[in-house]
Design an enzyme around this catalytic site. Sequence first.
Site, PDB file in Angstrom:
ATOM      1  N   LYS A   1      48.808  -8.830  30.463  1.00 32.06           N
ATOM      2  CA  LYS A   1      49.566  -9.502  31.539  1.00 32.06           C
ATOM      3  C   LYS A   1      50.937  -8.860  31.726  1.00 32.06           C
ATOM      4  O   LYS A   1      51.405  -8.663  32.851  1.00 32.06           O
ATOM      5  CB  LYS A   1      49.724 -10.995  31.214  1.00 32.06           C
ATOM      6  CG  LYS A   1      48.430 -11.784  31.352  1.00 32.06           C
ATOM      7  CD  LYS A   1      47.986 -11.883  32.809  1.00 32.06           C
ATOM      8  CE  LYS A   1      46.598 -12.442  32.944  1.00 32.06           C
ATOM      9  NZ  LYS A   1      46.050 -12.373  34.290  1.00 32.06           N
TER      10      LYS A   1
ATOM     11  N   SER B   1      51.148 -15.364  33.179  1.00 33.36           N
ATOM     12  CA  SER B   1      50.982 -16.455  32.214  1.00 33.36           C
ATOM     13  C   SER B   1      52.255 -16.611  31.395  1.00 33.36           C
ATOM     14  O   SER B   1      52.977 -15.627  31.153  1.00 33.36           O
ATOM     15  CB  SER B   1      49.821 -16.087  31.283  1.00 33.36           C
ATOM     16  OG  SER B   1      49.831 -16.874  30.126  1.00 33.36           O
TER      17      SER B   1
ATOM     18  N   TYR C   1      45.803  -9.908  25.053  1.00 32.67           N
ATOM     19  CA  TYR C   1      45.764 -10.573  26.365  1.00 32.67           C
ATOM     20  C   TYR C   1      47.176 -10.600  26.951  1.00 32.67           C
ATOM     21  O   TYR C   1      47.395 -10.248  28.121  1.00 32.67           O
ATOM     22  CB  TYR C   1      45.198 -11.990  26.220  1.00 32.67           C
ATOM     23  CG  TYR C   1      45.402 -12.861  27.442  1.00 32.67           C
ATOM     24  CD1 TYR C   1      44.687 -12.616  28.616  1.00 32.67           C
ATOM     25  CD2 TYR C   1      46.309 -13.923  27.439  1.00 32.67           C
ATOM     26  CE1 TYR C   1      44.876 -13.404  29.745  1.00 32.67           C
ATOM     27  CE2 TYR C   1      46.500 -14.714  28.550  1.00 32.67           C
ATOM     28  CZ  TYR C   1      45.784 -14.462  29.706  1.00 32.67           C
ATOM     29  OH  TYR C   1      45.983 -15.241  30.823  1.00 32.67           O
TER      30      TYR C   1
HETATM   31  P1  NAD Z   1      38.431 -17.872  35.215  1.00 33.58           P
HETATM   32  O1  NAD Z   1      37.767 -17.029  34.183  1.00 33.58           O
HETATM   33  O2  NAD Z   1      37.844 -19.192  35.516  1.00 33.58           O
HETATM   34  O3  NAD Z   1      38.543 -17.058  36.588  1.00 33.58           O
HETATM   35  C1  NAD Z   1      38.678 -15.665  36.636  1.00 33.58           C
HETATM   36  C2  NAD Z   1      37.635 -15.160  37.631  1.00 33.58           C
HETATM   37  O4  NAD Z   1      37.765 -13.747  37.715  1.00 33.58           O
HETATM   38  C3  NAD Z   1      36.208 -15.448  37.178  1.00 33.58           C
HETATM   39  O5  NAD Z   1      35.503 -16.026  38.255  1.00 33.58           O
HETATM   40  C4  NAD Z   1      35.634 -14.080  36.813  1.00 33.58           C
HETATM   41  O6  NAD Z   1      34.251 -13.995  37.096  1.00 33.58           O
HETATM   42  C5  NAD Z   1      36.479 -13.164  37.681  1.00 33.58           C
HETATM   43  N1  NAD Z   1      36.647 -11.809  37.134  1.00 33.58           N
HETATM   44  C6  NAD Z   1      37.012 -11.448  35.887  1.00 33.58           C
HETATM   45  N2  NAD Z   1      37.052 -10.108  35.785  1.00 33.58           N
HETATM   46  C7  NAD Z   1      36.731  -9.621  37.005  1.00 33.58           C
HETATM   47  C8  NAD Z   1      36.600  -8.318  37.531  1.00 33.58           C
HETATM   48  N3  NAD Z   1      36.787  -7.244  36.757  1.00 33.58           N
HETATM   49  N4  NAD Z   1      36.267  -8.174  38.834  1.00 33.58           N
HETATM   50  C9  NAD Z   1      36.048  -9.254  39.619  1.00 33.58           C
HETATM   51  N5  NAD Z   1      36.138 -10.522  39.167  1.00 33.58           N
HETATM   52  C10 NAD Z   1      36.477 -10.697  37.876  1.00 33.58           C
HETATM   53  O7  NAD Z   1      39.968 -18.005  34.785  1.00 33.58           O
HETATM   54  P2  NAD Z   1      41.095 -18.941  35.375  1.00 33.58           P
HETATM   55  O8  NAD Z   1      41.429 -19.963  34.347  1.00 33.58           O
HETATM   56  O9  NAD Z   1      40.772 -19.354  36.745  1.00 33.58           O
HETATM   57  O10 NAD Z   1      42.294 -17.905  35.368  1.00 33.58           O
HETATM   58  C11 NAD Z   1      42.653 -17.194  36.533  1.00 33.58           C
HETATM   59  C12 NAD Z   1      43.799 -16.273  36.205  1.00 33.58           C
HETATM   60  O11 NAD Z   1      44.894 -17.025  35.685  1.00 33.58           O
HETATM   61  C13 NAD Z   1      43.497 -15.206  35.144  1.00 33.58           C
HETATM   62  O12 NAD Z   1      44.142 -14.015  35.528  1.00 33.58           O
HETATM   63  C14 NAD Z   1      44.133 -15.757  33.889  1.00 33.58           C
HETATM   64  O13 NAD Z   1      44.488 -14.728  32.989  1.00 33.58           O
HETATM   65  C15 NAD Z   1      45.336 -16.482  34.453  1.00 33.58           C
HETATM   66  N6  NAD Z   1      45.819 -17.571  33.596  1.00 33.58           N
HETATM   67  C16 NAD Z   1      44.964 -18.566  33.238  1.00 33.58           C
HETATM   68  C17 NAD Z   1      45.418 -19.582  32.398  1.00 33.58           C
HETATM   69  C18 NAD Z   1      44.492 -20.684  31.962  1.00 33.58           C
HETATM   70  O14 NAD Z   1      44.770 -21.326  30.950  1.00 33.58           O
HETATM   71  N7  NAD Z   1      43.395 -20.948  32.667  1.00 33.58           N
HETATM   72  C19 NAD Z   1      46.750 -19.595  31.947  1.00 33.58           C
HETATM   73  C20 NAD Z   1      47.609 -18.582  32.364  1.00 33.58           C
HETATM   74  C21 NAD Z   1      47.128 -17.559  33.200  1.00 33.58           C
HETATM   75  N1  UFG Z   2      44.667 -27.319  20.321  1.00 32.06           N
HETATM   76  C1  UFG Z   2      44.084 -28.108  19.363  1.00 32.06           C
HETATM   77  N2  UFG Z   2      42.728 -28.113  19.273  1.00 32.06           N
HETATM   78  C2  UFG Z   2      41.922 -27.370  20.084  1.00 32.06           C
HETATM   79  C3  UFG Z   2      42.537 -26.569  21.067  1.00 32.06           C
HETATM   80  C4  UFG Z   2      43.914 -26.555  21.146  1.00 32.06           C
HETATM   81  O1  UFG Z   2      44.774 -28.781  18.606  1.00 32.06           O
HETATM   82  O2  UFG Z   2      40.685 -27.397  19.934  1.00 32.06           O
HETATM   83  C5  UFG Z   2      46.125 -27.339  20.448  1.00 32.06           C
HETATM   84  C6  UFG Z   2      46.784 -25.992  20.238  1.00 32.06           C
HETATM   85  O3  UFG Z   2      47.041 -25.776  18.865  1.00 32.06           O
HETATM   86  C7  UFG Z   2      48.046 -26.125  21.084  1.00 32.06           C
HETATM   87  C8  UFG Z   2      47.605 -27.027  22.243  1.00 32.06           C
HETATM   88  O4  UFG Z   2      46.433 -27.691  21.780  1.00 32.06           O
HETATM   89  O5  UFG Z   2      49.043 -26.802  20.361  1.00 32.06           O
HETATM   90  C9  UFG Z   2      47.255 -26.254  23.508  1.00 32.06           C
HETATM   91  O6  UFG Z   2      46.314 -25.240  23.178  1.00 32.06           O
HETATM   92  P1  UFG Z   2      45.503 -24.451  24.305  1.00 32.06           P
HETATM   93  O7  UFG Z   2      44.561 -23.546  23.602  1.00 32.06           O
HETATM   94  O8  UFG Z   2      44.938 -25.412  25.288  1.00 32.06           O
HETATM   95  O9  UFG Z   2      46.627 -23.649  25.070  1.00 32.06           O
HETATM   96  P2  UFG Z   2      47.658 -22.545  24.528  1.00 32.06           P
HETATM   97  O10 UFG Z   2      49.021 -23.074  24.813  1.00 32.06           O
HETATM   98  O11 UFG Z   2      47.361 -22.125  23.154  1.00 32.06           O
HETATM   99  O12 UFG Z   2      47.294 -21.303  25.449  1.00 32.06           O
HETATM  100  C10 UFG Z   2      47.481 -21.331  26.846  1.00 32.06           C
HETATM  101  C11 UFG Z   2      46.470 -20.426  27.563  1.00 32.06           C
HETATM  102  C12 UFG Z   2      46.725 -18.992  27.182  1.00 32.06           C
HETATM  103  C13 UFG Z   2      48.165 -18.622  27.380  1.00 32.06           C
HETATM  104  C14 UFG Z   2      49.062 -19.591  26.640  1.00 32.06           C
HETATM  105  C15 UFG Z   2      50.517 -19.318  26.892  1.00 32.06           C
HETATM  106  O13 UFG Z   2      45.157 -20.756  27.184  1.00 32.06           O
HETATM  107  O14 UFG Z   2      45.959 -18.177  28.051  1.00 32.06           O
HETATM  108  O15 UFG Z   2      48.784 -20.917  27.103  1.00 32.06           O
HETATM  109  O16 UFG Z   2      50.775 -19.512  28.223  1.00 32.06           O
HETATM  110  F1  UFG Z   2      48.360 -17.378  26.878  1.00 32.06           F
END
Ligand code: NAD
Ligand code: UFG
Length: 337
Positions: free
Chosen positions: A151, A123, A147
């Site tokens: 990572k 991330s 978190y």
């Molecule tokens: P998500 O929660 O939708 O998907 C994660 C999946 O992993 C879920 O289906 C959950 O049930 C499964 N899981 C969690 N812990 C587990 C375990 N111990 N064993 C087996 N399965 C498990 O999340 P996502 O948005 O699809 O994110 C996927 C990956 O990308 C994550 O590693 C997350 O940290 C990373 N990521 C997500 C974002 C975002 O904003 N969505 C941003 C940056 C990185």
């Molecule tokens: N925001 C609002 N209102 C809301 C939610 C978000 O104004 O209800 C704003 C936040 O302040 C930010 C922007 O929208 O300016 C994006 O916020 P998000 O929560 O959608 O995303 P972030 O950038 O805060 O976080 C994301 C992922 C994290 C990751 C981070 C850095 O959710 O997992 O990017 O990569 F760690």
Amino acid sequence: MKILVCGGAGYIGSHTCVALAARGHEVVIFDNLSNGSEDAVQRVRKLSGRPLAFVEGDVRSLESLRMVLSDGVDAVIHFAALKSVSESCSEPLAYFDNNICGTIRLLQAMDGAGVRNLVFSSSATVYGDPQVVPIHEGAVLQVTNPYGRSKLVAEDLIRDLCGARKDFNATLLRYFNPVGAHPSGLIGEDPLGTPCNLMPYVSQVAVGRRPRLNVFGGDYSTPDGTGVRDYIHVMDLADAHVKAVEQLNSSSGCQAINLGTGHGVSVLELVRAFEQASGRDIPYTIVDRRPGDVAACWADPSKAFEVLGWKAKYGVRAMCEDAWRWQLANPNGYRRH
Ligand code: NAD
Ligand code: UFG
């Protein structure tokens, strides 16, 4: 290739499974359903037109992993993690256990089974509060919450293993802000409870599940005062995972790659784009900044193009249209048992 997708029942994993199946790969989904759902797996099968295997299991269980890795797996994509920054601040141990111990178990199981190819979900959080934007992979890495620590530690563990096993290949994909849904409207993002992220919150306001959006901060030093992020369509992310996994056999060692568009979009720009896509008003109130948020964060995605031949195809309009199609067709998300 035969690919084990840990966390494949979740948001990004489900879209990636569809893209992998479309390229002819054999996919095994492994997920403990803590945040994913079997309904999502069924819909992945429907979109793929293939009976993809699903194994319910936890990445912290060496025994379950050994079982799924014993049968000729060529590569693993590791999405399985907990992902809420705020929850990680109140429950750090749960995040260390799931995200760090889960990664260690997976690496042990892969090592034991002789599986040498890994794509890991990292991330942009590993850049903390960036000094310079756009952010290049060589930027300083920092931790600002548990978190993010999980990572960064997982990245280090994988890098060290690649150092020790010269035939182990890993790509660490650092996503910026994943949004959007499959254009069919069949699969998408389904947060449990109140969404923490902007796009799902905005779509729930548009569909009438929530009265209005709180915009966290209107006094940042950005063009309109609201936070700027690099939103990336989940279909583009899925495509990048396919390219990364296919390229693993011809790469060596461990590499980190940013996945973003390279363009910053403000909160208010995203709200306006969503209003246009949905034809609905998004009432909002500007409130205090959210602790821990940075003003602006966007990627330098040039390495992804150089190494993977990947660049983002979708813009904010498509991200909003696809998120809206999914939200409208599934106002309450997936069926969960
Ligand atoms: P998500 O929660 O939708 O998907 C994660 C999946 O992993 C879920 O289906 C959950 O049930 C499964 N899981 C969690 N812990 C587990 C375990 N111990 N064993 C087996 N399965 C498990 O999340 P996502 O948005 O699809 O994110 C996927 C990956 O990308 C994550 O590693 C997350 O940290 C990373 N990521 C997500 C974002 C975002 O904003 N969505 C941003 C940056 C990185
Ligand atoms: N925001 C609002 N209102 C809301 C939610 C978000 O104004 O209800 C704003 C936040 O302040 C930010 C922007 O929208 O300016 C994006 O916020 P998000 O929560 O959608 O995303 P972030 O950038 O805060 O976080 C994301 C992922 C994290 C990751 C981070 C850095 O959710 O997992 O990017 O990569 F760690």
